[in-house]
Enzyme design. Structure first.
Site, PDB file in Angstrom:
ATOM      1  N   GLY A 129       6.103  -1.345 -10.457  1.00  0.00           N
ATOM      2  CA  GLY A 129       6.026  -1.855 -11.815  1.00  0.00           C
ATOM      3  C   GLY A 129       6.822  -1.005 -12.771  1.00  0.00           C
ATOM      4  O   GLY A 129       7.703  -0.241 -12.381  1.00  0.00           O
ATOM      5  N   PHE A 179       5.990   1.538 -14.394  1.00  0.00           N
ATOM      6  CA  PHE A 179       5.768   2.982 -14.344  1.00  0.00           C
ATOM      7  C   PHE A 179       6.089   3.606 -12.988  1.00  0.00           C
ATOM      8  O   PHE A 179       6.269   4.808 -12.890  1.00  0.00           O
ATOM      9  CB  PHE A 179       4.308   3.290 -14.685  1.00  0.00           C
ATOM     10  CG  PHE A 179       3.907   2.815 -16.048  1.00  0.00           C
ATOM     11  CD1 PHE A 179       4.317   3.502 -17.173  1.00  0.00           C
ATOM     12  CD2 PHE A 179       3.143   1.681 -16.209  1.00  0.00           C
ATOM     13  CE1 PHE A 179       3.965   3.072 -18.446  1.00  0.00           C
ATOM     14  CE2 PHE A 179       2.785   1.239 -17.472  1.00  0.00           C
ATOM     15  CZ  PHE A 179       3.199   1.935 -18.597  1.00  0.00           C
ATOM     16  N   VAL A 207       3.028   1.058  -6.831  1.00  0.00           N
ATOM     17  CA  VAL A 207       1.588   0.817  -6.755  1.00  0.00           C
ATOM     18  C   VAL A 207       1.210   0.630  -5.288  1.00  0.00           C
ATOM     19  O   VAL A 207       1.838  -0.160  -4.571  1.00  0.00           O
ATOM     20  CB  VAL A 207       1.170  -0.444  -7.550  1.00  0.00           C
ATOM     21  CG1 VAL A 207      -0.350  -0.605  -7.529  1.00  0.00           C
ATOM     22  CG2 VAL A 207       1.681  -0.370  -8.980  1.00  0.00           C
ATOM     23  N   LYS A 214      -1.529   3.832  -8.827  1.00  0.00           N
ATOM     24  CA  LYS A 214      -0.186   3.813  -9.413  1.00  0.00           C
ATOM     25  C   LYS A 214       0.342   5.240  -9.458  1.00  0.00           C
ATOM     26  O   LYS A 214      -0.279   6.120 -10.075  1.00  0.00           O
ATOM     27  CB  LYS A 214      -0.219   3.248 -10.832  1.00  0.00           C
ATOM     28  CG  LYS A 214      -0.672   1.804 -10.931  1.00  0.00           C
ATOM     29  CD  LYS A 214      -0.630   1.334 -12.383  1.00  0.00           C
ATOM     30  CE  LYS A 214      -1.169  -0.090 -12.476  1.00  0.00           C
ATOM     31  NZ  LYS A 214      -1.114  -0.598 -13.872  1.00  0.00           N
ATOM     32  N   ASP A 218       0.858  -5.755 -25.037  1.00  0.00           N
ATOM     33  CA  ASP A 218       1.788  -6.331 -24.049  1.00  0.00           C
ATOM     34  C   ASP A 218       1.077  -7.375 -23.206  1.00  0.00           C
ATOM     35  O   ASP A 218       1.190  -7.392 -21.983  1.00  0.00           O
ATOM     36  CB  ASP A 218       2.369  -5.232 -23.168  1.00  0.00           C
ATOM     37  CG  ASP A 218       3.568  -5.717 -22.340  1.00  0.00           C
ATOM     38  OD1 ASP A 218       4.107  -6.800 -22.638  1.00  0.00           O
ATOM     39  OD2 ASP A 218       3.951  -5.009 -21.393  1.00  0.00           O
ATOM     40  N   ARG A 241       2.273 -11.337 -16.493  1.00  0.00           N
ATOM     41  CA  ARG A 241       2.632 -10.233 -15.579  1.00  0.00           C
ATOM     42  C   ARG A 241       1.655  -9.074 -15.682  1.00  0.00           C
ATOM     43  O   ARG A 241       1.566  -8.238 -14.780  1.00  0.00           O
ATOM     44  CB  ARG A 241       4.056  -9.744 -15.881  1.00  0.00           C
ATOM     45  CG  ARG A 241       4.196  -9.114 -17.249  1.00  0.00           C
ATOM     46  CD  ARG A 241       5.612  -8.672 -17.600  1.00  0.00           C
ATOM     47  NE  ARG A 241       5.668  -8.273 -19.007  1.00  0.00           N
ATOM     48  CZ  ARG A 241       5.875  -9.107 -20.005  1.00  0.00           C
ATOM     49  NH1 ARG A 241       6.074 -10.390 -19.758  1.00  0.00           N
ATOM     50  NH2 ARG A 241       5.894  -8.675 -21.258  1.00  0.00           N
ATOM     51  N   ASN A 242       0.918  -9.006 -16.798  1.00  0.00           N
ATOM     52  CA  ASN A 242      -0.028  -7.912 -17.013  1.00  0.00           C
ATOM     53  C   ASN A 242      -1.481  -8.351 -16.886  1.00  0.00           C
ATOM     54  O   ASN A 242      -2.379  -7.712 -17.436  1.00  0.00           O
ATOM     55  CB  ASN A 242       0.208  -7.267 -18.384  1.00  0.00           C
ATOM     56  CG  ASN A 242       1.467  -6.423 -18.392  1.00  0.00           C
ATOM     57  OD1 ASN A 242       1.847  -5.858 -17.371  1.00  0.00           O
ATOM     58  ND2 ASN A 242       2.131  -6.350 -19.520  1.00  0.00           N
ATOM     59  N   ASP A 256      -3.444  -3.185 -17.823  1.00  0.00           N
ATOM     60  CA  ASP A 256      -2.417  -2.410 -18.536  1.00  0.00           C
ATOM     61  C   ASP A 256      -2.532  -2.492 -20.049  1.00  0.00           C
ATOM     62  O   ASP A 256      -1.532  -2.482 -20.762  1.00  0.00           O
ATOM     63  CB  ASP A 256      -1.010  -2.848 -18.092  1.00  0.00           C
ATOM     64  CG  ASP A 256      -0.686  -2.390 -16.686  1.00  0.00           C
ATOM     65  OD1 ASP A 256      -1.318  -1.416 -16.225  1.00  0.00           O
ATOM     66  OD2 ASP A 256       0.184  -2.991 -16.045  1.00  0.00           O
TER      67      ASP A 256
END
Length: 359
Positions: free
Chosen positions: A110, A112, A115, A129, A220, A224-225, A238
């Protein structure tokens, strides 16, 4: 049709009837057991059917759907281990010993870093993560993690803890079997009912209503989150993380961080985030859900999207969205934050649409 039902819980002064059903794709539908305001209190799921006690309400709905997705058949029994005892514990214990983690297969990468599926204390499945060096403002995030761990709700992906005494930093969260909502929608496109899609939006609105009530801004919110568990329940993930991102995709020429196609005018013009900017993003998420994973403003650049939104243009009505559902999206996209509904309003409206579609 095989049906499981009737898990009753009490959460923030609500009684909730949770119905697990298998019809096409399985899913879970949540119904608030409401109370009348009269001197002789009565209970109901649909206003036409009032009962003096909750056992009477349950007994009636064993034989009549009357506003539910289907009638109640028999209680669900837990099949999985309970959440780790750390879920929602006091922030003094937010640090996890990395020796307690077992790393398994990679789930993806992702914003960051990578995962992985893992186990904590050799028994609890978790997502781990590994934060890529230089991907985020680490010190600021570690402080915020203490606050984030106190956020506990059935429709939020639970943060269990962090490992900060080595590099890379690890963030340990609840494991969600079906991964992100965006991929879930795209991989199963054409197999969802409209009720399935509305339930996904209801799940997200419940999690966001909790964040709103606790004065926590996501910043955000997008498909996707959000993540999907093995029962098809969607949870918000997130939240608040974009503040710590060091990534060009999330950085404008002014230095502000936001994904333009999910943002209202006050964010891309002035970087003013609020629960009402989250509401705008929720409208775009609803659009993603009812298009089964299409990219909003697919053919337009970020600059073009800013110009279009400023001129009053909005996303088109998806084929699978009824007028009532599209009207909700449009309400979320009001130019002024004060003109948008709250998540409490949205949750109530979605519940009403769901009840009407089931009756």
């Amino acid at each position: 049709m095989r049906l499981f039902s009737k898990k009753k819980i009490c959460f923030n002064f609500y009684m909730i009837c949770c119905v697990f059903f298998r019809e096409g794709l399985s899913g879970i539908r949540h119904y608030h057991i409401k109370e009348t305001m009269t001197s002789q209190k009565q209970y109901y799921l649909a206003e036409k059917h009032l009962f003096d006690s909750i056992p009477e309400l349950i007994d009636y709905h064993k034989h009549n759907a009357a506003g539910l997705v289907t009638r109640l058949r028999y209680p669900v029994t837990p099949k999985v281990k309970p959440s780790p005892t750390t879920a929602g514990f006091s922030y003094e214990k937010w640090e996890i010993n990395p020796a307690e983690l077992t790393f398994m297969r990679e789930l993806g990468s992702g914003l960051f870093g990578v995962v992985r599926l893992g186990k904590w204390r050799a028994q609890y499945k978790v997502a781990i993560k590994a934060i890529r060096e230089g991907a985020m403002y680490e010190e600021d995030f570690i402080e915020e993690a203490k606050v984030m761990m106190k956020l506990t709700h059935p429709k939020l992906v639970q943060l269990y803890g962090v490992c900060t005494q080595q590099r890379p930093i690890y963030i340990v969260t609840e494991f969600m079997e079906h991964g992100c909502l965006l991929n879930y929608l795209r991989q199963r496109r054409g197999h969802f009912t409209k009720d399935n899609l509305l339930t996904m939006c209801q799940d997200v609105s419940e999690g966001m209503e909790y964040l709103e009530r606790n004065s926590f801004i996501h910043r955000d919110l997008a498909a996707r989150n959000c993540l999907v568990n093995e029962s098809g329940v969607v949870k918000v993930s997130d939240f608040g993380m974009t503040r710590y991102v060091l990534d060009d995709q999330y950085t404008s020429s002014s230095g502000a961080k936001f994904p333009v196609k999910w943002c209202p005018p006050e964010v891309f013009n002035y970087s003013r985030f609020s629960s009402k900017s989250d509401v705008w993003s929720f409208g775009v998420l609803m659009w993603e859900v009812f298009t089964e994973g299409k990219m909003p403003f697919e053919t337009n650049t970020n600059y073009e999207v800013v110009t279009m939104i400023t001129q009053g243009h909005r996303l088109f009505r998806p084929k699978l969205a009824s007028k009532n559902i599209y009207d909700l999206m449009v309400m979320c996209w009001h130019e002024k934050p004060e003109g948008r509904p709250t998540f409490q309003d949205l949750l109530h409206r979605i519940e009403c649409i769901a009840e009407d579609s089931s009756s």
